[in-house]
Enzyme design. Structure first.
Site, PDB file in Angstrom:
ATOM      1  N   HIS A  70       0.843  -1.209   0.000  1.00  0.00           N
ATOM      2  CA  HIS A  70       0.000   0.000   0.000  1.00  0.00           C
ATOM      3  C   HIS A  70       0.871   1.248   0.000  1.00  0.00           C
ATOM      4  O   HIS A  70       0.421   2.338  -0.330  1.00  0.00           O
ATOM      5  CB  HIS A  70      -0.978  -0.003   1.186  1.00  0.00           C
ATOM      6  N   ARG A  71       2.115   1.077   0.430  1.00  0.00           N
ATOM      7  CA  ARG A  71       3.134   2.121   0.288  1.00  0.00           C
ATOM      8  C   ARG A  71       4.331   1.421  -0.352  1.00  0.00           C
ATOM      9  O   ARG A  71       4.639   0.285  -0.019  1.00  0.00           O
ATOM     10  CB  ARG A  71       3.587   2.626   1.658  1.00  0.00           C
ATOM     11  N   LYS A  75       9.392  -3.000   2.524  1.00  0.00           N
ATOM     12  CA  LYS A  75      10.690  -2.948   3.221  1.00  0.00           C
ATOM     13  C   LYS A  75      10.769  -4.047   4.252  1.00  0.00           C
ATOM     14  O   LYS A  75       9.789  -4.338   4.941  1.00  0.00           O
ATOM     15  CB  LYS A  75      10.741  -1.576   3.928  1.00  0.00           C
ATOM     16  N   LYS A  99       4.754  -2.424  11.790  1.00  0.00           N
ATOM     17  CA  LYS A  99       5.857  -1.654  12.357  1.00  0.00           C
ATOM     18  C   LYS A  99       5.995  -0.299  11.641  1.00  0.00           C
ATOM     19  O   LYS A  99       6.074   0.745  12.272  1.00  0.00           O
ATOM     20  CB  LYS A  99       7.141  -2.480  12.169  1.00  0.00           C
ATOM     21  N   ASP A 104       5.210   5.619  11.530  1.00  0.00           N
ATOM     22  CA  ASP A 104       5.040   6.537  10.388  1.00  0.00           C
ATOM     23  C   ASP A 104       6.182   6.494   9.390  1.00  0.00           C
ATOM     24  O   ASP A 104       6.679   7.544   8.956  1.00  0.00           O
ATOM     25  CB  ASP A 104       4.852   7.977  10.892  1.00  0.00           C
ATOM     26  N   LYS A 111       9.705  -9.264   3.922  1.00  0.00           N
ATOM     27  CA  LYS A 111      10.757  -9.958   4.686  1.00  0.00           C
ATOM     28  C   LYS A 111      11.311 -11.091   3.840  1.00  0.00           C
ATOM     29  O   LYS A 111      10.615 -11.638   2.982  1.00  0.00           O
ATOM     30  CB  LYS A 111      10.161 -10.545   5.979  1.00  0.00           C
ATOM     31  N   SER A 368      16.630   2.921   8.365  1.00  0.00           N
ATOM     32  CA  SER A 368      16.682   2.459   6.967  1.00  0.00           C
ATOM     33  C   SER A 368      15.963   3.459   6.070  1.00  0.00           C
ATOM     34  O   SER A 368      16.390   3.722   4.941  1.00  0.00           O
ATOM     35  CB  SER A 368      15.990   1.102   6.829  1.00  0.00           C
TER      36      SER A 368
HETATM   37  P1  NAD Z   1      22.149 -11.368  15.081  1.00  0.00           P
HETATM   38  O1  NAD Z   1      22.313 -12.562  14.248  1.00  0.00           O
HETATM   39  O2  NAD Z   1      23.078 -10.214  14.922  1.00  0.00           O
HETATM   40  O3  NAD Z   1      22.140 -11.735  16.635  1.00  0.00           O
HETATM   41  C1  NAD Z   1      21.374 -12.751  17.207  1.00  0.00           C
HETATM   42  C2  NAD Z   1      22.104 -13.196  18.468  1.00  0.00           C
HETATM   43  O4  NAD Z   1      21.281 -14.132  19.161  1.00  0.00           O
HETATM   44  C3  NAD Z   1      23.440 -13.883  18.171  1.00  0.00           C
HETATM   45  O5  NAD Z   1      24.446 -13.369  19.027  1.00  0.00           O
HETATM   46  C4  NAD Z   1      23.152 -15.355  18.445  1.00  0.00           C
HETATM   47  O6  NAD Z   1      24.300 -16.060  18.881  1.00  0.00           O
HETATM   48  C5  NAD Z   1      22.098 -15.245  19.541  1.00  0.00           C
HETATM   49  N1  NAD Z   1      21.253 -16.428  19.649  1.00  0.00           N
HETATM   50  C6  NAD Z   1      20.815 -17.251  18.674  1.00  0.00           C
HETATM   51  N2  NAD Z   1      20.098 -18.250  19.184  1.00  0.00           N
HETATM   52  C7  NAD Z   1      20.054 -18.050  20.513  1.00  0.00           C
HETATM   53  C8  NAD Z   1      19.452 -18.747  21.598  1.00  0.00           C
HETATM   54  N3  NAD Z   1      18.749 -19.839  21.408  1.00  0.00           N
HETATM   55  N4  NAD Z   1      19.611 -18.243  22.851  1.00  0.00           N
HETATM   56  C9  NAD Z   1      20.349 -17.128  23.061  1.00  0.00           C
HETATM   57  N5  NAD Z   1      20.942 -16.434  22.071  1.00  0.00           N
HETATM   58  C10 NAD Z   1      20.800 -16.890  20.820  1.00  0.00           C
HETATM   59  O7  NAD Z   1      20.621 -10.895  14.841  1.00  0.00           O
HETATM   60  P2  NAD Z   1      19.981  -9.471  15.084  1.00  0.00           P
HETATM   61  O8  NAD Z   1      20.049  -8.708  13.822  1.00  0.00           O
HETATM   62  O9  NAD Z   1      20.533  -8.894  16.341  1.00  0.00           O
HETATM   63  O10 NAD Z   1      18.441  -9.878  15.281  1.00  0.00           O
HETATM   64  C11 NAD Z   1      17.955 -10.363  16.524  1.00  0.00           C
HETATM   65  C12 NAD Z   1      16.441 -10.224  16.523  1.00  0.00           C
HETATM   66  O11 NAD Z   1      16.082  -8.849  16.297  1.00  0.00           O
HETATM   67  C13 NAD Z   1      15.707 -11.019  15.454  1.00  0.00           C
HETATM   68  O12 NAD Z   1      14.455 -11.429  15.961  1.00  0.00           O
HETATM   69  C14 NAD Z   1      15.490  -9.994  14.355  1.00  0.00           C
HETATM   70  O13 NAD Z   1      14.409 -10.314  13.522  1.00  0.00           O
HETATM   71  C15 NAD Z   1      15.207  -8.763  15.188  1.00  0.00           C
HETATM   72  N6  NAD Z   1      15.427  -7.503  14.483  1.00  0.00           N
HETATM   73  C16 NAD Z   1      16.631  -7.187  13.960  1.00  0.00           C
HETATM   74  C17 NAD Z   1      16.797  -5.957  13.335  1.00  0.00           C
HETATM   75  C18 NAD Z   1      18.137  -5.498  12.811  1.00  0.00           C
HETATM   76  O14 NAD Z   1      18.252  -4.313  12.422  1.00  0.00           O
HETATM   77  N7  NAD Z   1      19.162  -6.313  12.790  1.00  0.00           N
HETATM   78  C19 NAD Z   1      15.711  -5.073  13.208  1.00  0.00           C
HETATM   79  C20 NAD Z   1      14.483  -5.429  13.766  1.00  0.00           C
HETATM   80  C21 NAD Z   1      14.356  -6.648  14.410  1.00  0.00           C
END
Ligand code: NAD
Length: 475
Positions: A70-71, A75, A99, A104, A111, A368
């Site tokens: 819709h936008r 992303k 999100k 906004d 994804k 982003s």
């Molecule tokens: P990442 O891969 O950098 O880090 C994940 C960390 O979790 C790692 O250090 C890993 O070793 C640890 N991990 C994995 N399994 C585990 C377990 N069972 N118990 C404990 N630790 C465990 O990932 P990230 O980018 O930090 O993303 C983490 C979460 O945040 C995800 O759910 C992701 O969807 C969400 N997220 C990330 C971003 C982003 O900008 N990177 C943005 C929004 C949401």
């Protein structure tokens, strides 16, 4: 956590998100047609491709889902994980739509995921796999500055985003906006300063705003400011590390436990987050970190007494199995989907407050958005006006000094006669978006008779905005 594992503990991740949305739709008494349209992903693609690894062809499988356009562009991050499937990618794409609406950001939700354990491949192999995956996505219309813009997620970072952007540039050398095809890039390759830390920084800003609202803090059974609060963090990756680092170094929180894949390290006086992070980098885990207790059953530490629990690793870690035993007062969902639908109900009954993922980890997509704007503008934020603001500040100070016949102290002069650079501007924009998001969520929760938690308030805000857009321009 894979959906298979997620499902063993109840419903699938997608179902869990759908139930939350259903509940919001019910509360809002939303038009059934719009409600149904909101719940489906508009398109999903599955891609399988071979890459030669050590002389043999290995097949890789991945997905990209667009929940809503819709936008445009749509992303959302791309995750590399040994267990990821279509269901999970669809759930995460839907969360992205909500999100973006909450904070906004004028994007639709998308994804992607690739089944791979990145730790098993060297740099060259990962580059070949990433470039091939990007070519497939581009060829099928799932990667471009105008329509679908990936970012990092679990298992990916600036390096992978740089490879993807370069792949797009080579295929479309005439596209002057090629930099905007991907966000989360290295700063030297069109990334924006502050993107790498943005999601964790956003978690910090969300908590800061929460603690500015005394009534909400009291309602969570807490008092005072963030200072001295006992915090447990699960996952010391991109999001968890930055959240923990900033909360410790800038807000004086005590990080009393860090839970990682191989177990947890604990110190009631507070761990040195940077030291744990470096230990993990060198040793592949937290085990053996000096001067701290080690617990091999990491997930049991989620149940430990603390003020704030920050799950920042993966989905489905708080389920019906452990929700009864969670002792945190406040959960800040830095990861996507760490609390299942059923667990959410249990926690709500027990008075545990949750700052929901759809808002709490929005820092990444907010910055982003800034990166994408910077790429389309072809100029770094602050480049044009920094010196202008500095000299105007100097003139104002000189005028004050002449009028008062006294000298402005140097520290104040430095603050006033300083032009903002890109870092300052990105942080300021992120802070403002996170503050506004939290304020709207609190206001909605307090003003709507049928809403009694922040998650529902956030979903209702998002759905109201998306439904308005659907009504205005059609589906
Ligand atoms: P990442 O891969 O950098 O880090 C994940 C960390 O979790 C790692 O250090 C890993 O070793 C640890 N991990 C994995 N399994 C585990 C377990 N069972 N118990 C404990 N630790 C465990 O990932 P990230 O980018 O930090 O993303 C983490 C979460 O945040 C995800 O759910 C992701 O969807 C969400 N997220 C990330 C971003 C982003 O900008 N990177 C943005 C929004 C949401």
């Amino acid at each position: 956590m894979s959906d298979t594992k997620f499902a063993k503990k109840g419903m699938t991740f997608r179902k869990s998100v759908e139930h939350m949305v259903d509940h919001a739709i019910e509360i809002m008494e939303l038009d059934e047609g719009i409600g149904s349209a909101l719940k489906v992903c508009q398109s999903v693609i599955q891609i399988s491709f071979p890459v030669e690894i050590n002389g043999k062809a290995e097949i890789f499988t991945g997905w990209r889902a667009t929940h809503s356009d819709h936008r445009l562009p749509s992303k959302g991050g791309i995750r590399y994980a040994p267990i990821v499937d279509q269901d999970e990618v669809e759930a995460l794409a839907a969360l992205m739509t909500y999100k973006c609406a909450i904070v906004d950001v004028p994007f639709g939700g998308s994804k992607g995921g690739l089944v791979i354990d990145p730790r098993k491949y060297d740099r060259n192999q990962l580059e070949a796999i990433t470039r091939r995956f990007a070519r497939e996505l581009i060829g099928k219309g799932y990667l471009s500055p105008a329509k679908n813009v990936p970012a990092p997620d679990m298992g990916t970072g600036p390096r992978e985003m740089g490879w993807m952007t370069d792949t797009y540039r080579r295929l479309f050398p005439d596209d002057i906006n090629y930099m905007g095809a991907v966000t989360g890039k290295p700063v030297e390759h069109g990334g924006v300063r502050g993107r790498n830390e943005a999601t964790g920084r956003g978690v910090q800003y969300a908590l800061r705003e929460f603690f500015r609202h005394g009534e909400e803090v009291k309602n969570a059974g807490l008092e005072g400011s963030l200072e001295g609060k006992q915090v447990i963090v699960q996952g010391l990756g991109n999001v968890g590390y930055h959240a923990a680092h900033f909360l410790q170094t800038e807000d004086d929180c005590k990080i009393i436990a860090i839970i990682e894949r191989d177990g947890a390290v604990l110190d009631p006086d507070g761990l040195d987050v940077d030291a744990v992070f470096h230990h993990m980098r060198e040793n592949g885990g937290v085990k053996g970190f000096p001067d701290a207790r080690f617990e091999s059953d990491g997930s049991s530490i989620l149940e430990m007494e603390c003020d704030i629990l920050i799950p920042a690793a993966l989905e489905g870690v708080i389920t019906t199995d452990n929700a009864d035993r969670i002792k945190a007062h406040l959960i800040a969902e830095a990861a996507n989907g760490p609390v299942t639908f059923e667990a959410d109900k249990i926690l709500q009954k027990r008075g545990v407050e949750i700052i929901p993922d759809a808002y709490c980890n929005a820092g990444g997509v907010i910055v982003s958005y800034f990166e994408w704007i910077r790429n389309l503008n072809h100029v770094r934020f602050g480049r044009i006006d920094k010196r202008f603001h500095e000299s105007r500040g100097e003139h104002i100070l000189t005028a004050i000094e002449m009028a008062t016949d006294s000298k402005v102290p140097d520290w104040l002069r430095d603050q006033i006669a300083r032009g903002a650079d890109e870092f300052d501007l990105v942080r300021s924009g992120l802070d403002d978006s996170m503050r506004q998001g939290m304020q709207e969520i609190i206001e909605k929760r307090r003003s709507h008779p049928k809403i009694d938690d922040y998650r529902m308030a956030a979903f209702v805000i998002a759905i109201e905005k998306i439904a308005r857009s659907y009504r205005d321009i059609g589906f």
